[in-house]
Design an enzyme around this catalytic site. Structure first.
Site, PDB file in Angstrom:
ATOM      1  CB  SER A  16      -0.978  -0.012   1.178  1.00 36.07           C
ATOM      2  OG  SER A  16      -1.952  -1.005   0.965  1.00 36.07           O
ATOM      3  CE  LYS A  65      -8.744  -6.596   4.625  1.00 34.55           C
ATOM      4  NZ  LYS A  65      -9.163  -7.084   3.308  1.00 34.55           N
TER       5      LYS A  65
END
Ligand code: ATR
Length: 277
Positions: A16, A65
């Protein structure tokens, strides 16, 4: 200067930062995006102190998550259905979150195969984990007609019928070959094929010649499944594009402009993967 980051445990392999820092530089924006290793027992404190750390927001990856979902102030409809989040941003003193894996998957299919339309399609999805939920949710929103969900643990696939309704048909992994003749899009969301891993147990010869085969695994860039599909001259969609597209909405929230997934960005991250980092 606006700051954002990605958090996970472990986090050292996350691409990322490569993606977001490419967009920052390309668009001449003053900002930074880092990797931060956050242990599970540090997650609550980390999210509660985003502002104090000078962070506008963050991406959330494995294993946080699902738990992060319950630690923010508000989530979008997709996250609620999927039960997990991957993007957090601060707004008016509150923490907001969304899940962009499903939209990232579909945007990647659309960019890879511009004439592909999800409306009325029959899709076969291998796997019934978090990524599969996000993708199935988005496929239904985009008008897919029927989705066969095949999973090693069949009870997890059966949960999809409860969650998403009668458009979902839960089947055994061993029954996949029998539905391929009516499949327009075959999607692998399992981790089979990751690294030097095994091949997905499906016989692609049953697929119609106009079918599309997609894999969300992107290391290697071309999995054994995609290689076999390409040899059969089927259209294929690799997993790396999904990683790039799922990053778009977060960048827009934090840095104020919607970035574009370019071929140059694809090659930058692909080179990083091929160099074995
Ligand atoms: P993600 O968030 O990436 O979806 P996950 O929730 O851990 O990750 O889901 C992983 C998926 O890969 C599951 O569908 C899993 O099947 P089970 O539910 O039976 O565990 C599937 N999977 C992983 N390794 C597999 C293997 N060797 N054979 C078949 N399925 C496998």
């Amino acid at each position: 200067m606006t700051k954002a980051c990605v958090i996970g445990w472990p986090i050292s392999h996350s691409r990322s930062p490569l993606i977001h820092n490419y967009w920052l530089k390309l668009n001449g924006l003053a900002g930074s995006y880092d990797r931060v290793a956050v242990r599970p027992d540090e997650l609550t404190t980390f999210l509660q102190t985003l502002e104090a750390q000078g962070l506008r927001g963050c991406n959330i990856t494995i294993p946080h998550k699902e738990r992060a979902f319950s630690l923010v102030d508000s989530v979008d409809e997709t996250s609620r259905r999927v039960g997990s989040i991957n993007t957090v941003w601060r707004e008016a003193g509150r923490l907001h979150a969304m899940s962009t894996d499903g939209t990232g998957f579909c945007a990647n299919v659309e960019q890879s195969i511009p004439d592909f339309n999800f409306i009325g399609k029959i899709v076969t999805v291998l796997g019934a984990g978090g990524s599969s939920r996000a993708i199935v949710n988005e496929l239904l929103l985009r008008g897919a007609d029927k989705i066969f969900v095949a999973n090693r643990t069949t009870a997890r696939a059966a949960e999809f019928v409860m969650l998403f309704g009668p458009a979902i048909k839960a089947i055994e992994l061993s029954a996949v070959d029998a539905v391929l003749a009516q499949t327009d899009l075959l999607v692998n969301t399992t981790s089979i094929g990751l690294g030097d891993g095994a091949d997905v147990p499906v016989d692609l010869s049953h697929l119609p010649s106009q079918a599309v085969v997609a894999d969300i695994v992107y290391v290697p860039l071309e999995t054994k499944l995609l290689h076999r599909a390409r040899q059969r001259e089927l259209r294929t969609v690799g997993g790396l594009g999904m990683l790039l597209h799922q990053a778009v909405p977060g960048f827009e929230k934090w840095f104020g402009m919607r970035p574009i997934v370019t071929q140059e960005l694809f090659e930058l991250v692909a080179d990083d993967i091929m160099s074995g980092n």
